[in-house]
Design an enzyme around this catalytic site. Structure first.
Site, PDB file in Angstrom:
ATOM      1  N   ALA A 134       0.387  28.000 -46.276  1.00  0.00           N
ATOM      2  CA  ALA A 134      -0.259  27.206 -44.574  1.00  0.00           C
ATOM      3  C   ALA A 134      -1.628  27.360 -44.494  1.00  0.00           C
ATOM      4  O   ALA A 134      -2.107  28.501 -44.939  1.00  0.00           O
ATOM      5  CB  ALA A 134       1.238  27.037 -44.061  1.00  0.00           C
ATOM      6  N   PRO A 164     -16.904   4.062 -29.670  1.00  0.00           N
ATOM      7  CA  PRO A 164     -16.319   4.156 -28.638  1.00  0.00           C
ATOM      8  C   PRO A 164     -16.247   5.336 -27.693  1.00  0.00           C
ATOM      9  O   PRO A 164     -17.163   6.402 -28.386  1.00  0.00           O
ATOM     10  CB  PRO A 164     -14.806   3.784 -28.977  1.00  0.00           C
ATOM     11  CG  PRO A 164     -14.378   4.961 -30.168  1.00  0.00           C
ATOM     12  CD  PRO A 164     -15.964   3.962 -31.107  1.00  0.00           C
ATOM     13  N   ARG A 165     -16.609   5.094 -26.658  1.00  0.00           N
ATOM     14  CA  ARG A 165     -16.391   6.269 -25.974  1.00  0.00           C
ATOM     15  C   ARG A 165     -15.910   7.048 -25.908  1.00  0.00           C
ATOM     16  O   ARG A 165     -16.285   9.378 -25.884  1.00  0.00           O
ATOM     17  CB  ARG A 165     -16.063   5.727 -24.103  1.00  0.00           C
ATOM     18  CG  ARG A 165     -17.799   4.723 -23.640  1.00  0.00           C
ATOM     19  CD  ARG A 165     -16.916   4.070 -22.043  1.00  0.00           C
ATOM     20  NE  ARG A 165     -15.553   3.986 -21.905  1.00  0.00           N
ATOM     21  CZ  ARG A 165     -15.394   3.704 -20.712  1.00  0.00           C
ATOM     22  NH1 ARG A 165     -16.015   3.724 -20.109  1.00  0.00           N
ATOM     23  NH2 ARG A 165     -13.959   3.095 -20.685  1.00  0.00           N
ATOM     24  N   SER A 166     -14.284   6.951 -26.913  1.00  0.00           N
ATOM     25  CA  SER A 166     -13.822   8.413 -26.983  1.00  0.00           C
ATOM     26  C   SER A 166     -12.622   8.391 -27.847  1.00  0.00           C
ATOM     27  O   SER A 166     -12.936   6.967 -28.436  1.00  0.00           O
ATOM     28  CB  SER A 166     -12.977   9.089 -25.680  1.00  0.00           C
ATOM     29  OG  SER A 166     -11.833   8.384 -25.384  1.00  0.00           O
ATOM     30  N   ARG A 226       4.780  13.177 -31.795  1.00  0.00           N
ATOM     31  CA  ARG A 226       4.086  14.166 -33.096  1.00  0.00           C
ATOM     32  C   ARG A 226       4.953  12.818 -34.316  1.00  0.00           C
ATOM     33  O   ARG A 226       5.634  12.578 -33.575  1.00  0.00           O
ATOM     34  CB  ARG A 226       5.098  15.330 -33.322  1.00  0.00           C
ATOM     35  CG  ARG A 226       5.101  15.803 -34.809  1.00  0.00           C
ATOM     36  CD  ARG A 226       3.152  16.546 -34.829  1.00  0.00           C
ATOM     37  NE  ARG A 226       3.700  17.762 -36.338  1.00  0.00           N
ATOM     38  CZ  ARG A 226       2.482  17.723 -37.667  1.00  0.00           C
ATOM     39  NH1 ARG A 226       2.232  16.596 -37.587  1.00  0.00           N
ATOM     40  NH2 ARG A 226       2.767  17.875 -38.228  1.00  0.00           N
ATOM     41  N   ASP A 252     -34.653  43.399 -40.203  1.00  0.00           N
ATOM     42  CA  ASP A 252     -33.493  42.751 -39.592  1.00  0.00           C
ATOM     43  C   ASP A 252     -33.129  41.763 -40.282  1.00  0.00           C
ATOM     44  O   ASP A 252     -34.610  40.913 -41.115  1.00  0.00           O
ATOM     45  CB  ASP A 252     -34.352  42.066 -38.209  1.00  0.00           C
ATOM     46  CG  ASP A 252     -34.408  43.022 -37.183  1.00  0.00           C
ATOM     47  OD1 ASP A 252     -34.403  44.281 -37.035  1.00  0.00           O
ATOM     48  OD2 ASP A 252     -35.293  42.284 -35.924  1.00  0.00           O
ATOM     49  N   HIS A 290     -11.367  22.888 -39.967  1.00  0.00           N
ATOM     50  CA  HIS A 290     -12.223  22.542 -41.617  1.00  0.00           C
ATOM     51  C   HIS A 290     -13.596  23.142 -41.719  1.00  0.00           C
ATOM     52  O   HIS A 290     -13.761  23.351 -40.670  1.00  0.00           O
ATOM     53  CB  HIS A 290     -12.683  20.932 -41.412  1.00  0.00           C
ATOM     54  CG  HIS A 290     -11.486  20.008 -41.587  1.00  0.00           C
ATOM     55  ND1 HIS A 290     -11.358  18.930 -41.223  1.00  0.00           N
ATOM     56  CD2 HIS A 290      -9.807  20.259 -41.865  1.00  0.00           C
ATOM     57  CE1 HIS A 290     -10.604  18.054 -41.444  1.00  0.00           C
ATOM     58  NE2 HIS A 290      -9.706  18.764 -41.297  1.00  0.00           N
ATOM     59  N   GLY A 313     -35.305  40.141 -30.343  1.00  0.00           N
ATOM     60  CA  GLY A 313     -36.877  40.667 -30.525  1.00  0.00           C
ATOM     61  C   GLY A 313     -36.966  40.348 -28.948  1.00  0.00           C
ATOM     62  O   GLY A 313     -37.835  41.165 -28.046  1.00  0.00           O
ATOM     63  N   LEU A 359     -25.188   6.844 -33.899  1.00  0.00           N
ATOM     64  CA  LEU A 359     -24.323   5.964 -34.840  1.00  0.00           C
ATOM     65  C   LEU A 359     -24.220   4.502 -34.147  1.00  0.00           C
ATOM     66  O   LEU A 359     -24.695   3.634 -33.992  1.00  0.00           O
ATOM     67  CB  LEU A 359     -23.081   6.047 -35.322  1.00  0.00           C
ATOM     68  CG  LEU A 359     -22.704   6.900 -36.054  1.00  0.00           C
ATOM     69  CD1 LEU A 359     -21.350   7.968 -36.711  1.00  0.00           C
ATOM     70  CD2 LEU A 359     -22.838   6.184 -37.446  1.00  0.00           C
TER      71      LEU A 359
END
Length: 1092
Positions: free
Chosen positions: A262, A778-780, A379, A216, A751, A67, A770
């Site tokens: 799976a 950390p930064r990444s 892997r 709606d 997930h 709207g 946090l």
């Protein structure tokens, strides 16, 4: 993924069909759907009210606040609707950051009403229950309903009543509307529960003198409840978020996912992008997307997706070829990169999945090279060395640049390499081979007596299990601080022998005195014992049909590991919690409906039971206990030093990422003290805070690592705990999913709980909170290992952690199947076969896939050619074989084989016994003359004997000519079966030398006696020799060998089996009783003095 948005039309259809209320719900099923392809005349014919009523039109594409955006046409006639749609239908528009095409519209009757007749209602699910929000003022200007609305929480397993509605939600509603609204809201709530909604909002809800109008509506349902609600839902379509198209490839992968145990997911973000991913694991897939976006690749990221849960080679092939097909449709100036990444798998066979990917790469090698695709692989997990080897080999053989890395390389390092932010090593370091981990490296021939079972920084204690405190009457029992010890005993629900063996091997290298698995529960068999290995020796573990028997016979058990399916997990878990001895339950299954999970959580809280899962791999306590497949196979257990405790405890959502944390922590610290993967669902059975508080209260834990995730608000409880001083140990945190804020449309990650419904639930907001609370952030993710190492080194420097000397673990023999798959051993096979192979994804007959057999319409004759002769025979040969089977199928009930079959059937024997009885009569005198006839005639012909010489020779030797003679048929009463075959052979066979020879013999024999004809056995025998010798598929030696080994008799056996089965079925159908031969048909020949 569980909660999925549905279209407004679908939501209203559910409401109109199934709501139960005394309120008069108006305009039921009055809606019409419009797209660019709509035939307006047909639409008006199907919905005549369109021509008589004022109308409302709006897009139905999951767009919020339509709207306010001017996307609702109000009080129009049908012509007005058409005019309103002209500048909008199939036109691109921007909503927030999302650009999309308006292509699906909904037309409904316009409802004239006053402002005071508009209301707002919303129901949504949380961990504690379902919240009902109601505001007496609805519409586009409703504002901040969270602040304004009346709220009422209906706790899990509790019911909403009309009195609750009136008392808590309708204090500001006029008396004349209270009853109507109360009845409608109660009916709506019951509908919400019955159809497994997770979110349902109506704004505005209009109540007039005529009744209730739903104007709606926005809704989400729990897609995992499909098996419960299928009858009511039907086939639900889940539209993509606005701004993202629905691609057929996404639907294809969703269909594969639905048919598989799976997990297979694919979302296309930018089909023209140059960065493509094929990542294993729900958590890992998010981490890779984060890293790509952090390194500036957000605009070039083409897709999000993941495969996990041990897909087969074929399923992985289908998934991989879909991605390769998509990425090789449009060229990119800079070429393209494919990132095949993943964490360290717990139970997925990496070699099997990589073989599927390799097949796809081989199929697409030409377009991959044309599009200048470079592939980066990283892997770990079961059999990953073989997987990496085959991936490296395909790069060499196809010429496609493929860079391959294992667990020695940081998980996301390949992203930096792919995007040019870090160099590609010329010779990547190679991790030790699997076999090396299983050898005793201590230099001693004996197995060490014990392994470390206490923390590196703590003195050893006899038993580190902390039982749950006894509860006061009326107060729920407290949950245990320590869930597992070296004495923990568990039950495993489900016949998961591989997981159990993994647990026993872990127990053994941890120097446990006894196995941690006391018994298995499996309702689908009777009580029995199952064989497992304990180190070098074999042991028996009991399997029970009933949970009650297992609990009664094993009172020491306090942990249950449930491998029950998503359909039975709820019932089996609720049953388990009836037994007070159980303190911890791990639920592995993914896809349990959220409403059921919440009931499990409520019961567990009441009984003091800790739930790990659902949708988890479990957890591990080094030196003590591991749940199921956690930690992967032995090579990873030993590489990550999980056989003895360290000082670092972690909690994660993702199972795959928990194994990656094992790897990171083992490389940067003295190792893991305990690790738990709480599961990827929206409502995990236990939370981050539950486990962080346990770790805080566990002396052996010196620092804590938490890997959070986008979605939910559990991480904020950690912030609160740090600020309030409840958590004092160093906490290193990182929340994955930071890329979500960079996407223009909503993306549901692997997930079910990985989706932010508000700004505070984004990973970026949580990481910031946090950090501000005092956690080490950390930064990444790339820098997570560095952050963990910095904190650990500080704790060592300050004396909080005192690293202990390594103690080598006992050696465990490698399983034969694993050793063979790795190519470490060989043994002679017990059997050899060259005709059929069922080991792959498709059955193969003599090298020909079964799909090709049907595609080429080879028929029964063609299949017989493949399986008997290992050749693809000419079409006429296949037809001849089929004709032989047809003419030999039966010859009446009087012949010995049919007679035996009938007698046996009438004696009450089963089909197999009756058929065998008939088949045993086949020999030289009945039916089995094909081989003998072929041999006799071939030998005579090949030795140059004239037909007359052959007949005279056989007579002189006193031998019968096999295939000559018939009890009924004669030269004057020919066997039409032989005539049919003769006509076909003469018309289609290239040459018939042996048949012609046999027919010359027949002329001689019939001149002596008219029934000495070439019978059907003899004809098939000699004609088959001609076929083998002249069809071009066999050498003379091969043709003779098939005659010698009895192949031709097989034709009669196979054909006549059809008749014998027919006689068996006929006798059963006619309900014939026991056969006794009449005595007057028997000549009793007895000594003379005994005759009557």
């Amino acid at each position: 993924m569980s909660a999925k948005a549905i279209s407004e039309q679908t939501g209203k259809e559910f409401l109109y069909k199934y709501i139960c209320t005394s309120a008069a719900v108006q305009n039921r099923f009055k809606y019409a759907n419009v797209t660019a392809e709509t035939d307006w005349d047909r639409l008006a014919q199907d919905h005549p009210w369109l021509l008589t009523e004022h109308l409302v039109v709006k897009p139905d594409q999951l767009i919020k606040r339509r709207g306010k955006l001017g996307l609702v046409g109000v009080n129009l006639d049908l012509q007005g609707v058409k005019e309103w749609l002209k500048p909008r239908l199939n036109r691109e528009t921007t909503v927030a950051k999302a650009k999309g095409v308006l292509k699906n519209f909904l037309i409904e009757p316009f409802v004239a009403h006053k402002q005071e007749e508009e209301f707002y209602i919303c129901i949504y699910a949380t961990r504690e229950g379902d919240h009902v929000l109601f505001h007496h003022e609805g519409g586009v200007d409703v504002g901040d309903v969270d602040a304004k609305a009346q709220k009422f929480l209906v706790a899990v397993d509790e019911k909403l009543t009309e009195d609750d509605v009136k008392k808590h939600l309708l204090p500001h509603v006029s008396a004349d509307k209270k009853d109507v609204l109360a009845s409608f809201i109660l009916g709506l709530f019951n509908l919400y529960e019955d159809l497994y909604f997770t979110y349902l909002e109506i704004n505005p809800l209009v109540v007039t003198g005529e009744g209730v109008f739903v104007l709606d509506m926005a809704a989400k349902i729990d897609a995992t409840a499909d098996y419960i609600c299928k009858a009511k839902w039907g086939d639900v379509e889940f539209p993509p978020p606005f701004g993202r198209e629905a691609y057929p490839e996404e639907a294809y992968i969703a269909d594969l996912d639905a048919k598989s145990g799976a997990s297979l997911k694919l979302t296309l973000l930018n089909p023209r992008g140059r960065i493509w991913t094929m990542v294993a694991g729900g958590g890992a897939s998010v981490v890779y997307s984060d890293t790509i976006c952090d390194l500036g690749g957000v605009n070039e990221l083409a897709n999000y997706g993941e495969y996990s849960g041990a897909p087969s080679e074929q399923q992985t092939y289908d998934y991989a070829k879909t991605i390769l097909s998509l990425m090789t449709r449009e060229k990119h100036n800079d070429g393209k990169v494919l990132i095949i990444g993943g964490s360290i798998a717990n139970f997925t066979n990496v070699a099997a999945t990589f073989k599927g990917i390799v097949r796809a790469i081989k199929d697409y090698q030409v377009p991959l090279k044309e599009h200048e695709v470079t592939i980066f692989v990283r892997r770990g997990g079961p059999n990953y060395q073989e997987g990496l080897r085959v991936m490296g080999e395909v790069g060499k053989t196809t010429g496609i640049p493929i860079h391959v890395f294992g667990t020695e390389t940081h998980m996301t390092a390949i992203v930096g390499m792919a995007l040019g932010h870090r160099p590609i090593p010329n010779q990547p370091p190679v991790a030790a081979h699997t076999a090396n981990f299983l050898l005793n490296s201590s230099g001693s021939a004996s197995t060490p007596a014990t392994s470390r079972t206490a923390s590196f920084s703590e003195p050893r204690v006899a038993n580190d299990a902390t039982p749950a405190k006894k509860a006061k009457p009326g107060v729920p029992p407290a949950k245990a601080t320590s869930l597992f010890s070296k004495h923990t005993k568990s039950l495993v629900w489900g016949m998961q022998t591989r997981a159990v063996q993994g647990m026993l091997d872990f127990d053994y290298i941890c120097s446990r005195e006894e196995p941690s698995v006391a018994a298995l529960v499996y309702p689908f068999t009777g009580d029995h014992k199952q064989k497992f290995y304990w180190g070098h020796k074999e042991i028996l573990i009991p399997v029970y049909k009933n949970m009650s028997d297992a609990m009664k016979k094993h009172p020491e058990v306090d942990v249950l590991i449930s491998f029950a399916s998503l359909r039975s997990a709820f019932d089996s878990t609720m049953e388990t919690m009836q037994y007070p001895q159980i303190h911890t339950i791990a639920i592995i299954a993914e896809g349990i409906p959220e409403a059921q999970t919440r009931k499990i959580i409520k019961t567990a809280d009441e009984k003091g039971v800790t739930i790990i899962g659902p949708a988890t791999v479990g957890g591990i306590k080094p030196g003590c206990f591991k749940i199921g497949n956690t930690g992967g196979m032995l090579d990873n257990i030993l590489a990550s030093k999980l056989y003895r405790p360290g000082s670092v405890a972690y909690v994660s959502r993702s199972g795959g990422m928990s194994n990656e944390l094992n790897n990171i922590i083992s490389r940067t610290t003295d190792g893991v003290f305990e690790g738990v993967a709480i599961g990827g669902d929206r409502y995990p059975g236990s939370t981050f805070m539950d486990h962080v508080l346990r770790y805080q209260d566990t002396p052996g834990v010196k620092m804590i690592v938490m890997l959070g995730e986008i979605g939910g608000a559990e991480e904020y409880k950690i912030c609160q705990g740090i600020k309030e001083g409840r958590i004092t140990k160093p906490v290193v945190c990182w929340c994955i999913g930071t890329c979500a804020t960079m996407f223009s449309s909503e993306v549901q990650f692997g997930h079910a709980g990985a989706c932010a419904n508000q700004a505070s639930e984004t990973a970026v907001a949580k990481n910031q909170a946090l950090r501000e609370a005092g956690a080490i952030v950390p930064r990444s993710f790339d820098e997570l290992g560095d952050a963990i190492k910095t904190v650990y080194d500080d704790l060592v420097a300050s004396g909080v952690i005192v690293p202990a000397q390594e103690v080598p673990p006992p050696t465990v023999p490698m399983d034969y199947s694993w050793a063979r798959e790795l190519g470490l051993i060989r043994k002679p096979a017990s059997f050899m076969t060259s005709i059929c192979d069922e080991r792959g994804q498709e059955l193969i007959y003599a090298g020909m896939p079964i799909t090709e057999v049907f595609k080429e319409e080879m028929g029964l004759g063609g299949v017989l050619g493949l399986l008997w002769f290992q050749r693809r025979l000419p079409r006429y040969a296949c037809q001849f074989i089929e004709m032989c089977l047809m003419v030999t199928a039966d010859h009446g009930p009087a012949v010995s084989g049919a007679h035996n079959t009938i007698v046996c059937a009438r004696a009450g024997k089963d089909l197999i016994s009756s058929l065998t009885s008939g088949l045993l009569t086949i020999g030289d005198r009945f039916g089995g003359a094909l081989d003998a006839a072929a041999r006799q005639f071939s030998k005579a012909f090949d030795s140059g004997l004239m037909p007359m010489e052959f007949v005279n020779k056989m007579k002189k030797e006193g031998k019968l000519i096999m295939g000559i003679g018939h009890r009924v048929k004669s030269i004057n009463n020919p066997d039409m079966r032989v005539q049919i075959l003769k006509d076909f052979v003469k018309q289609h066979f290239p040459a018939t030398q042996l048949l012609d020879y046999a027919l010359d013999v027949e002329k001689i024999t019939t001149s002596k006696k008219p029934n000495l004809i070439l019978n059907v056995d003899g004809f098939i025998g000699v004609a088959f020799v001609d076929l083998l010798r002249t069809c071009g598929g066999f050498t003379r030696e091969e043709a003779d060998e098939y005659v010698e080994i009895g192949a031709l008799n097989g034709i009669f056996v196979l054909g006549r089996s059809m008749g014998f089965i027919g006689h068996y079925l006929d006798q059963k159908r006619l309900k014939q009783g026991l056969y006794r031969h009449p005595w007057d048909d028997i000549s009793y020949v007895l000594p003379e003095h005994m005759t009557m």
